[in-house]
Design a protein around this motif. Sequence first.
Motif, PDB file in Angstrom:
ATOM      1  N   ARG A  38      44.152  36.942  36.873  1.00  0.00           N
ATOM      2  CA  ARG A  38      42.968  36.828  37.725  1.00  0.00           C
ATOM      3  C   ARG A  38      42.506  35.379  37.839  1.00  0.00           C
ATOM      4  N   TYR A  40      38.941  33.371  39.185  1.00  0.00           N
ATOM      5  CA  TYR A  40      37.527  33.631  39.471  1.00  0.00           C
ATOM      6  C   TYR A  40      36.893  32.418  40.156  1.00  0.00           C
ATOM      7  N   GLU A  93      37.871  32.274  46.553  1.00  0.00           N
ATOM      8  CA  GLU A  93      37.342  33.606  46.250  1.00  0.00           C
ATOM      9  C   GLU A  93      38.087  34.130  45.030  1.00  0.00           C
ATOM     10  N   ASP A  94      37.644  35.249  44.494  1.00  0.00           N
ATOM     11  CA  ASP A  94      38.360  35.858  43.376  1.00  0.00           C
ATOM     12  C   ASP A  94      39.748  36.285  43.839  1.00  0.00           C
ATOM     13  N   PRO A 125      43.513  38.136  47.448  1.00  0.00           N
ATOM     14  CA  PRO A 125      42.117  38.409  47.084  1.00  0.00           C
ATOM     15  C   PRO A 125      42.010  39.764  46.377  1.00  0.00           C
ATOM     16  N   GLY A 127      38.892  42.330  44.283  1.00  0.00           N
ATOM     17  CA  GLY A 127      37.609  42.591  43.634  1.00  0.00           C
ATOM     18  C   GLY A 127      37.817  43.418  42.381  1.00  0.00           C
ATOM     19  N   ASN A 128      36.951  44.408  42.159  1.00  0.00           N
ATOM     20  CA  ASN A 128      37.057  45.241  40.965  1.00  0.00           C
ATOM     21  C   ASN A 128      38.176  46.259  41.119  1.00  0.00           C
ATOM     22  N   TYR A 129      38.997  46.358  40.069  1.00  0.00           N
ATOM     23  CA  TYR A 129      40.117  47.304  40.060  1.00  0.00           C
ATOM     24  C   TYR A 129      39.627  48.703  39.701  1.00  0.00           C
TER      25      TYR A 129
END
Length: 307
Positions: A38, A40, A93-94, A125, A127-129
Motif C-alpha cells: 500500500r 498512502y 492518492e492511496d 488506486p 480504498g478500503n479492502y
Amino acid sequence: MNAKELFMNGEFIPADKGIISVRTHGFAYGTGCFEGIRGYWNEEEQQLYLFRLREHYERLLRSCKILSMSLPYSVEQLIEQSTELVRRNGQHEDVYLRPVAYKGDEIIGVKLHDLRDDYILTSEPLGNYVEITGLRCGVSSWRRIDDNAMPARAKICGSYVNAAFAKTEALQNGFDEAIMLTHEGNVSEGSAENIFLYTNGELVTPAPTENILLGITRDTVIKIAERELGIPTRERPVDRTELYLADEILLCGTGAQIAPVIEVDHRPVGSGKVGPVVRRLQEFYFDIVRGKHPEYSAQWCTPVYKK
C-alpha cells in the motif's frame, strides 16, 4: 487516477500492453507468488508514502525461493522500480502495488523447475479492502491449508483459492469475513488477514506454526502495541472458543489494514462495539502509514515524490 504504465520483465510499458498468454504456466497452474503493497497519500505534505516496501520485497524473494524462482533484481532495484512506476503514473492518492513473479513458459505439465521466471508490477488506486469500522465474522468450514501441502510462509498465487472458498462461504452466510481453523482445530487466520485477540491485558495471536502468513502488518501491530501502548503480544495456539470470550479482536493485513471484529458466529465480541485497544492501534497505524510519526517514517515509509 487509473494507471498509465506498468513494469513487466525489465521495462515500463503502457498498462494496456501488460498481457500474458492463456497458455502461461502461472495462469494455468497458479505457479506464481505476489505481494500487496500500500501507498498512502499525505495531503498536507503532498507526498505519497509506500509502507514497509523493503520488507515486502524481502518476503517476495523468500516466496520466490520456496517456488524455485529467481528474479534478476535486488531488493534495492525492486524498490526503485516501485517508486518510479508510481511517479510515471502521476498518482497522488492511496494506491496498491502488486508485484507478481510467475512461471512464464507456455507448456502443459505441473512442475517448478526448468521454467522461465517472469515478473510484473502494477500500481492502482485502492480504498478500503474490508470494512474498518466493525466486521462480523464466521468461523469457516474450510480449513486453512497446511504448510506441508502449500507453504503458508509464501504468498503463492494458487493458495488463495483456499481463501476464496472461505470468503465466499462467509459472505453467502451473511458475514463480512471468515476466520479459518487449522486441521487440528486451532485458529489460524482470516481469509487473507492475520488475527489478534485482546484478552487478559495482552494481545494473543496464532504462532507461525499455525499455518499463517508471517504478515508485515502483523509485525507492525506487535511492535506498536508494545512500544506505544505497553501491551505485550503472546504467540500461541488459540482455541476456537477463545474467539467468543475475547475482549477485543482485530484482523490485519496490507489490504485489510487494521479491521476491528465486533461479532464472531453471531456472538458479540466484548461489548459488540469497537474496543479502546483496537481503536488506539488503528488510529496510530493510520498516522504512521501517512508519515505522521517521524520516528517510524524514516524506517517504514518510502516517499515517492522527491522534494
